[in-house]
Write an enzyme that holds these catalytic residues in place. Structure first.
Site, PDB file in Angstrom:
ATOM      1  N   SER A   1       0.976  -1.251   0.055  1.00 37.07           N
ATOM      2  CA  SER A   1       0.055   0.198   0.108  1.00 37.07           C
ATOM      3  C   SER A   1       0.964   1.170   0.125  1.00 37.07           C
ATOM      4  CB  SER A   1      -1.132  -0.217   1.027  1.00 37.07           C
ATOM      5  OG  SER A   1      -1.903   0.780   1.033  1.00 37.07           O
TER       6      SER A   1
ATOM      7  N   ASP B   1      10.377   5.357 -10.281  1.00 32.04           N
ATOM      8  CA  ASP B   1       9.886   5.691 -11.450  1.00 32.04           C
ATOM      9  C   ASP B   1      10.874   7.144 -11.854  1.00 32.04           C
ATOM     10  OD1 ASP B   1       8.500   3.705 -11.931  1.00 32.04           O
ATOM     11  OD2 ASP B   1       6.671   5.040 -12.078  1.00 32.04           O
TER      12      ASP B   1
ATOM     13  N   LYS C   1      -0.675  -4.106  -3.214  1.00 34.35           N
ATOM     14  CA  LYS C   1      -2.110  -3.614  -2.965  1.00 34.35           C
ATOM     15  C   LYS C   1      -2.068  -2.219  -3.528  1.00 34.35           C
ATOM     16  CE  LYS C   1      -5.002  -2.095   0.897  1.00 34.35           C
ATOM     17  NZ  LYS C   1      -5.128  -0.838   0.336  1.00 34.35           N
TER      18      LYS C   1
END
Length: 451
Positions: free
Chosen positions: A302, A313, A327
């Site tokens: 999460s 990224d 999740k």
């Protein structure tokens, strides 16, 4: 918090709109298929009413009406996905304590051992530490009531309470012939979600255990303390998110923002396109551009995955460890009014800055490191992941299940930590440390049933 408020207001507005809608002549607004669907829904609600009345009148023992209704609501929500649920008033209060990271209590971390409460450690500058409570103390009684027979949660709930109220503990301490009676006054306790230490004399190691309202503040405090302590020889930061189950979306965003100068952190997308929200970073890197290594494993879920995905990224950090839990959904807490608890409802999926959904896939580390797991623990140290949960939200493409979540208790045996140290010291670089195709990484993606 903004998301929570908007959903609550949206729910209220939707309810008002439905009320107005229902009071209008239906034929004007509905086609035949919509009327049929509505009629079928009302037939099902009538069926529920019939079953409810039959249970109330004919069940072998007189049932509790409130429990019947709560169970029905709970069944409706758990049938949606593994993370939607109904919280009664007590569960809602407990959840609020967890997310605030602040409560009235004594300031001790405890565990259950042989039916008694064992002190793991007192928290600095709390009633427990000031009273001399020590690690490994055994608590046998709370206000003259025996702990034996209580669950850990029940004992913890008894130790918590309003600030400035008293509680008496009976303690057995190794080396003491007689039990100790200690009276403590509860104070405002803040849960330490961030812990830190100097690693190898020149590396700042920061462990984040959960994302509550105290997390970003704790991170900033530890970064400042460690950078001052280490000084100019600081090589970089290790951010350990292993086995961190997540928490508040807002804290995941602000923690990510602490390491970024600009760019998107995460986007959340609900059922309708207009519900899409994008969160972006503000100028100001807390670490002043120092190298960052993020440790993850199968227990990182999460909010942890939001942080790891954003820094990966943007190439702001090297991700080391094993594939995360996967999740990729957001739950909104919707209070139901005084004494009625709240809904925990899945309202959106989240996406990393590159537009990837990690739902049922997880964050794949830049460098995979498998720990050496003791034989007696091998069957218990793999996390099955989101994709293994019944009723999980599906994702396009190949879903992934199973990832190692073991962290050695002794830092000297921690292979991921050792690799992070080596990377920051320049002993290895990302390319040379990466597993070769068909090697450990391919093996790690196989089911772990054999273990």
């Amino acid at each position: 918090m903004m998301r929570k408020t908007s959903v609550i207001l949206l729910s209220a507005a939707t309810g008002a709109a439905l009320t107005l809608f229902v009071t209008q002549p239906r034929a004007v607004f509905m086609g035949s298929s919509a009327r049929a669907a509505t009629a079928d829904t009302y037939r099902q609600l009538n069926l529920f009413g019939d079953v409810f009345e039959r249970v109330r009148s004919d069940y072998v023992e007189k049932p509790d009406d409130t429990k019947l209704i709560e169970s029905a609501i709970s069944g409706m929500l758990t049938g949606l996905d593994p993370h939607s649920s109904y919280m009664d008033a007590k569960s809602f209060r407990d959840m609020q304590v967890q997310t605030r990271g602040e409560f009235g209590g004594l300031g001790i971390e405890v565990t259950m051992e042989d039916g008694l409460i064992k002190v793991v450690s007192p928290i600095d500058d709390t009633p427990a530490s000031r009273a001399g409570i020590m690690a490994n103390d055994i608590i046998t009684n709370l206000d003259d009531e025996a702990v034996q027979g209580l669950t850990l949660n029940q004992a913890v709930e008894k130790m918590r309470g309003p600030v400035n109220t008293k509680i008496k503990l009976k303690i057995i301490r190794k080396g003491q012939d007689n039990p100790l009676d200690v009276t403590l006054v509860r104070d405002n306790i803040r849960v330490r979600s961030v812990r830190a230490r100097v690693e190898a004399d020149d590396i700042a190691y920061i462990r984040i255990t959960t994302f509550n309202e105290q997390t970003t503040e704790g991170l900033k405090r530890e970064v400042t303390n460690l950078s001052n302590q280490i000084g100019d020889k600081l090589k970089g930061y290790i951010i350990d998110l292993r086995n961190n189950p997540g928490g508040l979306l807002e804290e995941a965003v602000t923690v990510s923002d602490s390491f970024l100068e600009k760019g998107e952190i995460v986007s959340t997308r609900g059922r309708n396109a207009e519900e899409t929200q994008r969160r972006t970073a503000h100028a100001g890197d807390l670490t002043k551009g120092k190298p960052v290594i993020v440790l993850v494993n199968g227990g990182s879920a999460s909010a942890s995955e939001i942080v790891a995905g954003a820094l990966q990224d943007h190439k702001r950090a090297t991700i080391v460890g094993t594939r995360s839990f996967g999740k990729g959904s957001v739950q909104t807490i919707i209070p139901l009014g005084s004494g009625n608890g709240a809904l925990r409802l899945t309202t959106a999926r989240y996406y990393t800055p590159s537009g990837k959904s990690i739902q049922a896939k997880g964050i794949v580390p830049d460098i995979e490191v498998l720990q050496d797991v003791p034989d007696e623990l091998k069957s218990r140290t793999d996390t099955k992941g989101e994709a293994s949960l019944r009723g999980h939200l599906k994702n396009d493409g190949d879903e992934k299940t199973g990832s190692q979540s073991y962290v050695p208790p002794d830092a000297k045996d921690d292979k991921a930590l050792k690799l992070a140290d080596d990377l920051l010291h320049g002993i290895k670089n990302s390319a040379s440390a990466a597993p070769t195709p068909g090697g450990d990484k391919a093996a790690a993606d196989k089911p772990k049933a054999a273990n």
